[in-house]
Design a protein around this motif. Structure first.
Motif, PDB file in Angstrom:
ATOM      1  N   THR A 109      21.986 -51.274  78.147  1.00 30.40           N
ATOM      2  CA  THR A 109      22.920 -50.212  77.797  1.00 30.40           C
ATOM      3  C   THR A 109      22.446 -48.901  78.424  1.00 30.40           C
ATOM      4  O   THR A 109      21.304 -48.775  78.883  1.00 30.40           O
ATOM      5  CB  THR A 109      23.010 -50.020  76.281  1.00 30.40           C
ATOM      6  N   VAL A 110      23.336 -47.931  78.413  1.00 32.06           N
ATOM      7  CA  VAL A 110      23.013 -46.607  78.944  1.00 32.06           C
ATOM      8  C   VAL A 110      21.799 -46.019  78.225  1.00 32.06           C
ATOM      9  O   VAL A 110      20.867 -45.505  78.854  1.00 32.06           O
ATOM     10  CB  VAL A 110      24.237 -45.680  78.806  1.00 32.06           C
ATOM     11  N   ARG A 111      21.799 -46.104  76.893  1.00 29.49           N
ATOM     12  CA  ARG A 111      20.681 -45.530  76.123  1.00 29.49           C
ATOM     13  C   ARG A 111      19.359 -46.228  76.454  1.00 29.49           C
ATOM     14  O   ARG A 111      18.315 -45.589  76.558  1.00 29.49           O
ATOM     15  CB  ARG A 111      20.964 -45.619  74.629  1.00 29.49           C
ATOM     16  N   GLU A 112      19.408 -47.554  76.637  1.00 26.69           N
ATOM     17  CA  GLU A 112      18.188 -48.293  76.965  1.00 26.69           C
ATOM     18  C   GLU A 112      17.622 -47.876  78.320  1.00 26.69           C
ATOM     19  O   GLU A 112      16.402 -47.759  78.494  1.00 26.69           O
ATOM     20  CB  GLU A 112      18.477 -49.799  76.951  1.00 26.69           C
ATOM     21  N   ALA A 136      17.069 -39.316  73.669  1.00 26.26           N
ATOM     22  CA  ALA A 136      17.901 -39.967  74.680  1.00 26.26           C
ATOM     23  C   ALA A 136      19.343 -39.490  74.577  1.00 26.26           C
ATOM     24  O   ALA A 136      19.980 -39.163  75.590  1.00 26.26           O
ATOM     25  CB  ALA A 136      17.834 -41.491  74.519  1.00 26.26           C
ATOM     26  N   ASP A 137      19.871 -39.429  73.353  1.00 23.14           N
ATOM     27  CA  ASP A 137      21.247 -38.970  73.171  1.00 23.14           C
ATOM     28  C   ASP A 137      21.389 -37.498  73.547  1.00 23.14           C
ATOM     29  O   ASP A 137      22.425 -37.086  74.080  1.00 23.14           O
ATOM     30  CB  ASP A 137      21.678 -39.191  71.723  1.00 23.14           C
ATOM     31  N   ARG A 138      20.351 -36.721  73.296  1.00 23.35           N
ATOM     32  CA  ARG A 138      20.388 -35.309  73.680  1.00 23.35           C
ATOM     33  C   ARG A 138      20.431 -35.160  75.208  1.00 23.35           C
ATOM     34  O   ARG A 138      21.157 -34.320  75.742  1.00 23.35           O
ATOM     35  CB  ARG A 138      19.175 -34.580  73.101  1.00 23.35           C
ATOM     36  N   ALA A 139      19.669 -36.001  75.907  1.00 24.40           N
ATOM     37  CA  ALA A 139      19.678 -35.964  77.375  1.00 24.40           C
ATOM     38  C   ALA A 139      21.047 -36.357  77.916  1.00 24.40           C
ATOM     39  O   ALA A 139      21.550 -35.754  78.873  1.00 24.40           O
ATOM     40  CB  ALA A 139      18.595 -36.892  77.933  1.00 24.40           C
ATOM     41  N   LEU A 140      21.683 -37.357  77.293  1.00 19.41           N
ATOM     42  CA  LEU A 140      23.014 -37.769  77.719  1.00 19.41           C
ATOM     43  C   LEU A 140      24.037 -36.668  77.467  1.00 19.41           C
ATOM     44  O   LEU A 140      24.915 -36.411  78.298  1.00 19.41           O
ATOM     45  CB  LEU A 140      23.415 -39.056  76.996  1.00 19.41           C
ATOM     46  N   GLY A 144      26.590 -34.473  80.057  1.00 20.85           N
ATOM     47  CA  GLY A 144      28.030 -34.660  79.925  1.00 20.85           C
ATOM     48  C   GLY A 144      28.501 -36.077  79.706  1.00 20.85           C
ATOM     49  O   GLY A 144      29.691 -36.378  79.880  1.00 20.85           O
ATOM     50  N   ILE A 145      27.610 -36.997  79.288  1.00 24.36           N
ATOM     51  CA  ILE A 145      28.017 -38.387  79.042  1.00 24.36           C
ATOM     52  C   ILE A 145      27.495 -38.836  77.679  1.00 24.36           C
ATOM     53  O   ILE A 145      27.066 -39.979  77.499  1.00 24.36           O
ATOM     54  CB  ILE A 145      27.515 -39.333  80.157  1.00 24.36           C
ATOM     55  N   GLY A 146      27.585 -37.954  76.714  1.00 20.33           N
ATOM     56  CA  GLY A 146      27.031 -38.216  75.393  1.00 20.33           C
ATOM     57  C   GLY A 146      27.661 -39.377  74.663  1.00 20.33           C
ATOM     58  O   GLY A 146      27.041 -39.974  73.783  1.00 20.33           O
ATOM     59  N   GLY A 147      28.892 -39.745  74.973  1.00 18.58           N
ATOM     60  CA  GLY A 147      29.548 -40.825  74.250  1.00 18.58           C
ATOM     61  C   GLY A 147      29.346 -42.200  74.851  1.00 18.58           C
ATOM     62  O   GLY A 147      29.977 -43.165  74.406  1.00 18.58           O
ATOM     63  N   LEU A 148      28.472 -42.325  75.857  1.00 22.73           N
ATOM     64  CA  LEU A 148      28.346 -43.583  76.581  1.00 22.73           C
ATOM     65  C   LEU A 148      27.064 -44.343  76.270  1.00 22.73           C
ATOM     66  O   LEU A 148      26.736 -45.305  76.954  1.00 22.73           O
ATOM     67  CB  LEU A 148      28.418 -43.317  78.102  1.00 22.73           C
ATOM     68  N   GLY A 149      26.328 -43.940  75.251  1.00 19.80           N
ATOM     69  CA  GLY A 149      25.020 -44.531  74.986  1.00 19.80           C
ATOM     70  C   GLY A 149      25.020 -46.031  74.796  1.00 19.80           C
ATOM     71  O   GLY A 149      24.065 -46.718  75.191  1.00 19.80           O
ATOM     72  N   ASP A 150      26.074 -46.600  74.195  1.00 19.45           N
ATOM     73  CA  ASP A 150      26.106 -48.027  73.902  1.00 19.45           C
ATOM     74  C   ASP A 150      26.819 -48.842  74.980  1.00 19.45           C
ATOM     75  O   ASP A 150      26.937 -50.067  74.859  1.00 19.45           O
ATOM     76  CB  ASP A 150      26.798 -48.269  72.561  1.00 19.45           C
ATOM     77  N   ARG A 151      27.266 -48.186  76.035  1.00 17.97           N
ATOM     78  CA  ARG A 151      28.000 -48.902  77.084  1.00 17.97           C
ATOM     79  C   ARG A 151      27.035 -49.569  78.058  1.00 17.97           C
ATOM     80  O   ARG A 151      25.952 -49.076  78.336  1.00 17.97           O
ATOM     81  CB  ARG A 151      28.916 -47.933  77.838  1.00 17.97           C
ATOM     82  N   GLN A 152      27.438 -50.733  78.612  1.00 13.88           N
ATOM     83  CA  GLN A 152      26.638 -51.411  79.624  1.00 13.88           C
ATOM     84  C   GLN A 152      26.668 -50.608  80.930  1.00 13.88           C
ATOM     85  O   GLN A 152      27.699 -50.063  81.313  1.00 13.88           O
ATOM     86  CB  GLN A 152      27.178 -52.815  79.878  1.00 13.88           C
TER      87      GLN A 152
END
Length: 304
Positions: A109-112, A136-140, A144-152
């Motif tokens: 995932t993006v966060r990983e 990690a979420d703060r960096a995203l 400008g991609i804060g909502g994509l953490g769980d996306r592949q």
């Protein structure tokens, strides 16, 4: 001739609080064969935004790898913030690889992916903490991609992919950010987004060094460029460095530099000579089949 040219566009060496963040001293580097870099002397100022240009195989990527201790054979000395670079991870330096080298089918995932930048600094604590996830979420969010953490990662656009790897590099709060061809293979809109994003990060105090093949669309917009072909040919403001003499020495090619309305445009002279030669060779064909009294013949397109 080359060293004289390079010296002519360099700025004076500073000291004390204004000492360069990065310093190369007579650096030669190789991967076991011939030297890829040879006797490089280079200083990069703190807070700079620098583009490294040169032909394929000139040592641009190796120059970045030397700053993170990833060149197996290196002579001379590389220091960052006064500390000599050794083999292994270098504190305070973020690395963004070429997107072409990434395995986008890897099930992450993006966060990983972003958290991989944290794992490299905490090898003694391999598990993920709540603080790590927040960072990690703060960096995203910052990119400008804060909502994509769980996306592949394979489900992202080119611009989003580049931002993910920027976030992975930024999670360690680097003072120096290195990017290898960050605009390669992306469309014009994504390229502009990446460049504006880097400018914003630079304005926040991050020193940025990137490699690029795009002289007109990327390097000409940067405040400082370094021309490399195994050694440093020249460095400085593109307005001063982008000359036919310096770029010819860098690329070993006949290049033309045009300045108009404050813009600098670089063109390869070879295609024009090839076109003229082909026109001369096929002159009879052109006149008998495609031109009438110098007027191009336009083929009829039927109405639909």
């Amino acid at each position: 001739m080359m060293s004289t040219t390079a010296a002519a566009v360099r700025t004076p060496t500073t000291s004390g609080a204004d000492a360069p963040l990065v310093r190369f001293e007579r650096v030669s580097a190789s991967y076991g064969g011939p030297a890829v870099l040879l006797d490089v002397d280079l200083e990069l100022a703190r807070g700079a935004l620098v583009g490294v240009v040169g032909p394929s195989g000139a040592g641009k990527t190796t120059l970045l790898r030397a700053m993170v201790g990833q060149v197996p054979r290196l002579r001379g000395r590389v220091t960052i913030d006064g500390r000599e670079v050794r083999h292994g991870r270098v504190a305070g330096v973020g690395w963004v690889p070429q997107l072409e080298t990434v395995d986008w089918d890897f099930p992450a995932t993006v966060r990983e992916v972003v958290l991989m930048g944290r794992w490299g600094r905490r090898s003694l604590r391999p598990w993920i903490t709540r603080e790590d996830r927040i960072d990690a979420d703060r960096a995203l969010e910052r990119l400008g991609i804060g909502g994509l953490g769980d996306r592949q990662i394979r489900a992202l656009s080119g611009g989003q992919q580049q931002r993910v790897f920027l976030a992975r590099a930024m999670i360690g709060d680097p003072v120096l950010l290195l990017l290898d061809e960050p605009t390669s293979g992306v469309d014009l809109r994504t390229r502009d987004e990446v460049l504006h994003l880097l400018a914003d990060l630079n304005a926040q105090g991050v020193t940025i060094v990137l490699t690029t093949h795009e002289l007109n669309s990327v390097a000409a917009h940067l405040p400082w460029v370094v021309c490399v072909n195994r050694t440093v040919i020249a460095e400085g403001d593109p307005d001063r460095v982008f000359t036919a003499e310096i770029l010819g020495a860098t690329y070993d090619a006949d290049l033309r530099v045009v300045r108009q309305d404050g813009m600098v445009l670089v063109a390869d002279a070879a295609p024009h000579r090839m076109r003229d030669a082909l026109r001369h060779r096929h002159d009879g064909y052109e006149h008998s089949h495609h031109e009438h009294d110098g007027v191009p013949h336009v083929h009829h397109v039927p109405d639909r």
